[in-house]
Design a protein around this motif. Structure first.
Motif, mmCIF file in Angstrom:
data_model
loop_
_atom_site.group_PDB
_atom_site.id
_atom_site.type_symbol
_atom_site.label_atom_id
_atom_site.label_comp_id
_atom_site.label_asym_id
_atom_site.label_seq_id
_atom_site.Cartn_x
_atom_site.Cartn_y
_atom_site.Cartn_z
ATOM 1 N N SER A 27 98.103 -14.334 -17.151
ATOM 2 C CA SER A 27 98.647 -13.118 -16.541
ATOM 3 C C SER A 27 99.839 -13.440 -15.649
ATOM 4 C CB SER A 27 97.561 -12.404 -15.724
ATOM 5 O OG SER A 27 96.551 -11.885 -16.564
ATOM 6 N N TYR A 79 94.491 -8.475 -24.202
ATOM 7 C CA TYR A 79 94.563 -7.446 -23.174
ATOM 8 C C TYR A 79 93.654 -6.279 -23.562
ATOM 9 C CZ TYR A 79 96.428 -3.633 -20.367
ATOM 10 O OH TYR A 79 96.548 -2.566 -19.509
ATOM 11 N N PRO A 80 92.930 -5.639 -22.607
ATOM 12 C CA PRO A 80 92.821 -5.949 -21.174
ATOM 13 C C PRO A 80 91.605 -6.816 -20.832
ATOM 14 C CG PRO A 80 91.808 -3.840 -21.566
ATOM 15 C CD PRO A 80 92.257 -4.349 -22.931
#
Length: 618
Positions: free
Chosen positions: A64, A381-382
Motif C-alpha cells: 500500500s 484490493y481491498p
C-alpha cells in the motif's frame, strides 16, 4: 519540482541502488543485533517464525505504501499522501509523529555507535554520540546524493558481513535445539512478532525522500520490495543460526546475541566481525534517519504547516539544510535522555503509519479521484488493505500500555500543533472529501486535489508540455446533455469558437456542416474528429466535447460520445497533423473510453487528454 516559498528546484538524483540501501539500512539495526535474545526468551526457538511473520506483515503494508508513493512521489512521504487522502489534520499528525519517531530511532542508533566506540576510546559515550550526530548532519548538509552514496557503501558492506555469518555458522547449527519449537505456546509466537516488528519499522523512510528519486514510478516499488524481501530472508536465516548455536539460557539473557553466537564457531575473529557489522548497522540507521526525517519538515513547511524557512533548499547542494539542522538538534538532545519508553512509542507510530497508509489507499480508490494514477497498484484490493489493518491493529495491542500512553500524548500534541498553528494556513483538499461528496451528492470539492495530482504526474513521468498540450489547456471543453443531432452540436461549437477565430458563428457552422457532408469525420462508433481549414494565418483552436447520451452524426453513427473539433488556417497544417496524431494516440490508450465516460466534469475531461499516453514533440 517547484518548491513554494523558496524558489528553488530540487533535483531527482537517487536511483534503484540508493532506494534499496536506504530502505535496508533503515531496517537492519538493533532489531537483529540486540532484540533476538529478548525475543527468544518470549517465544523460544519459534522466534524464527516471529521474525518471519513480522516480515510478512511489513511486506503487506509495504504494498500500500508503494502504491501511494508512486502516485505521489513527493518529499514528506506518508505525511504527503495521508494528508491528501485523509485530510490535513490526519496528515499533519502522521507527518509530525513520523518525523519524531525517525529522529528518536536515529538517536537510539547513535547511542549504539557510542556504546560500541566507548569500548575502544576512553571517552564518555554521550560525547561520542553527540560527535557522531554532528558528523552525520554534516554528511547530509553536503548533499542528499553524497549521503545516499555513503549509505550504499555501508549497507553493501553490512549485508556482506551478515551473509558471512550465516554461511560460516550454518554448518555448526544443532538441530536438537529446535525439538521443542514453541515452549510458550502459539500465542507467544504472535505476541513476539508484534514485539520484533520494530525491526522492519524503518522501511517507510523511503517514502519521505520520494521527491529526490529518479523514475519513482519504477524505482520505488522495486527498491522497497527487494529491500524488504532481502531483509526478511537475512533476519530469518540469522535468527535460525543464532538459535541453533547458543544454549537457551545464554541466548535468553544476551544483549549481544549475534556476537556471542559468532564467537562459538569463529572465535575472537567472529566477535570482532559481528561487532563491526553491528556498528555499520547503527551507522546506516542513523544516516538514513537524519536524511529522511528532515524531509517531513520540508513537506510540512511547503504546506504552510510549519514556518517557511524549514523549506529552504541550498543553492549548491540541493539539500533542505534548515530541516536537516533542526532534525539534528532534536536528535542531539534525545541522546542525553532515557529513550526506552520513547523508542517503544516510535515503534507504535510506525505501525500507525502502516495502518493510515492502508486506509488511505481505500479512500483514494473509492473516492473516484480521476488523477490518482499510481504507477504501481497493490494487488488483491481491498482485501489486502483490510487484512493489513487488522494485522497491524493486533501488533499495536501487543506493544503494551506504556507505549500506547506515550503515543496518545504524542497524538494529542500533534493535533494541538495543527489546531493552533496549521489549521488557518493549510488549505489542502483531500480524497476523503471526494468520497463524502460521492456518498452525499454535495458539492464539497473545488478540484484543487485533482490539479495537484495532475502536476505530480507530469513531474513524476517527466512530461514536458508541447504545442498540443498548450492548445488543450485553453481549448473549449463541453460536457453536453443529450441526445443531440449533429446540426445542433455544430451550432453550439460555432457559437463557442466564433469569437476566438474572429469569424461569424453562422459562417463557421456552414463550414462544419459542409465538411461533414463531404465525408464523414466519424472514426469509430463513439469517436468523431471534425476538422476544417479557415482563411487567415496563425489561427488554431480545439473544441472537445462529451455527450453521454450520444450525438447523431448519421444513421450509421447515431451515438457518438467523444468529439474533437479542429479549426485552423492553412499555414498551420503541420500543427493540424500533429494534433490529429496526438488525439489518435490518446483515444487508443487502454481504458480511455471508460475513463472518458467516468470523468466527473469538464476539467476532468481536459486532464484526461492532457495526461494521455502519447509521444510528445517538444
Amino acid at each position: 519540482m517547484r518548491l513554494e516559498g523558496c524558489g528553488m528546484t530540487q533535483k531527482r538524483q537517487l536511483g534503484l541502488i540508493h532506494v534499496f540501501c536506504i530502505a535496508s539500512g533503515a531496517m537492519i539495526s538493533s532489531g537483529i543485533f540486540v532484540l533476538p535474545g529478548i525475543a527468544h526468551a518470549q517465544a523460544g526457538p519459534a522466534v524464527v517464525l516471529s521474525y518471519l511473520l513480522a516480515g510478512v506483515l511489513a511486506t503487506l503494508g509495504l504494498l500500500s505504501i508503494a502504491e501511494l508513493t508512486t502516485a505521489m512521489p513527493m518529499p514528506g512521504g506518508d505525511y504527503f499522501y495521508i494528508s491528501r487522502g485523509l485530510g490535513p489534520a490526519v496528515g499533519t499528525l502522521a507527518g509530525l509523529l513520523s518525523w519524531f519517531s525517525l529522529a528518536l530511532k536515529s538517536a537510539f542508533a547513535l547511542i549504539g555507535i557510542a556504546v560500541l566506540g566507548a569500548e575502544f576510546v576512553p571517552v564518555n559515550w554521550r560525547i561520542l554520540a553527540a560527535l557522531s550526530c554532528a558528523f552525520f548532519v554534516l554528511i547530509n548538509l553536503w548533499g542528499s546524493r553524497e549521503a545516499a552514496n555513503l549509505q550504499v557503501v555501508l549497507v553493501l558492506a553490512l549485508i556482506g558481513l551478515m551473509l558471512a555469518y550465516v554461511i560460516k555458522g550454518a554448518p555448526h547449527v544443532e538441530m536438537t535445539r529446535f525439538e521443542v519449537m514453541a515452549p510458550h505456546g502459539a500465542e507467544a509466537v504472535f505476541s513476539t512478532a508484534g514485539f520484533v516488528f520494530v525491526s522492519y519499522g524503518g522501511l517507510i523512510q523511503v517514502a519521505s525522500i520520494a521527491g529526490e528519486i529518479r523514475h519513482p514510478g519504477r524505482t520505488i516499488p522495486r527498491g522497497m520490495l527487494v529491500a524488504v524481501v532481502s531483509t526478511v530472508a537475512l533476519y530469518t536465516l540469522m535468527i535460525f543460526v543464532t538459535t541453533g548455536l547458543l544454549d537457551a539460557a545464554k541466548l535468553d539473557n544476551s544483549l549481544t546475541p549475534i556476537s556471542d553466537a559468532a564467537e562459538t564457531f569463529w572465535g575472537g575473529t567472529g566477535y570482532v566481525v559481528v561487532s563491526i557489522a553491528a556498528a555499520l548497522a547503527f551507522v546506516t540507521t542513523a544516516n538514513a534517519g537524519i536524511m529522511t526525517a528532515s524531509r517531513y519538515l520540508l513537506a510540512a513547511s511547503r504546506d504552510e504547516l510549519l514556518p517557511a524557512p524549514l523549506g529552504r533548499i541550498g543553492k549548491r547542494r540541493q539539500t533542505p539544510y534548515v530541516a536537516v539542522l533542526v532534525t539534528g538538534m532534536v536528535i542531539l538532545l534525545a541522546v542525553f535522555f532515557n529513550l526506552e519508553a520513547l523508542v517503544k512509542a516510535a515503534s507504535t507510530v510506525f505501525v500507525l503509519g502502516y495502518i493510515l497508509a492502508s486506509v488511505s489507499v481505500i479512500v483514494m480508490r473509492e473516492s473516484g479521484v480521476q488523477n490518482y494514477r499510481p504507477s504501481f497498484r497493490a494487488p488483491l484490493y481491498p482485501w489486502l488493505q483490510v487484512t493489513t489493518v487488522i494485522g497491524f491493529a493486533f501488533v499495536l495491542v501487543q506493544m503494551g500500555q506504556g507505549a500506547m500512553a506515550v503515543t496518545g500524548a504524542l497524538i494529542a500534541a500533534g493535533f494541538g500543533i495543527y489546531w493552533l498553528y496549521g489549521r488557518r494556513r493549510v488549505q489542502k483538499e483531500s480524497a476523503l472529501l471526494h468520497l463524502i461528496e460521492k456518498v452525499t451528492a454535495r458539492e464539497l470539492v473545488t478540484g484543487s486535489l485533482e490539479h495537484e495530482l495532475k502536476e505530480i504526474i507530469r513531474e513524476r513521468d517527466e512530461i514536458v508540455q508541447d504545442r498540443f498540450d498548450r492548445l488543450v489547456e485553453r481549448a473549449v471543453i463541453m460536457d453536453l446533455a443529450g441526445p443531440m443531432e449533429v446540426g445542433a452540436f455544430f451550432e453550439t461549437v460555432a457559437q463557442r469558437l466564433a469569437d476566438r477565430i474572429d469569424m461569424d458563428a453562422s459562417q463557421l457552422l456552414n463550414l462544419l456542416m459542409a465538411r461533414e457532408q463531404a465525408g464523414s469525420t466519424v472514426l469509430s462508433d463513439d469517436l468523431a474528429i471534425p476538422h476544417v481549414v479557415i482563411e487567415g494565418a496563425d489561427i488554431f483552436e480545439i473544441a472537445i466535447a462529451r455527450c453521454r447520451e450520444g450525438i447523431r452524426f448519421s444513421p450509421k453513427a447515431p451515438h457518438v460520445t467523444t468529439v474533437f473539433v479542429l479549426v485552423g488556417t492553412m499555414n498551420l497544417r503541420n500543427l493540424h497533423l500533429q494534433a490529429l496524431s496526438a488525439i489518435a494516440q490518446i483515444v487508443q490508450t487502454p481504458g480511455f473510453e471508460q475513463n472518458w465516460m467516468a470523468a466527473r466534469n469538464e476539467q476532468g475531461l481536459r486532464d484526461l487528454v492532457l495526461l494521455g499516453t502519447r509521444k510528445r514533440l517538444v
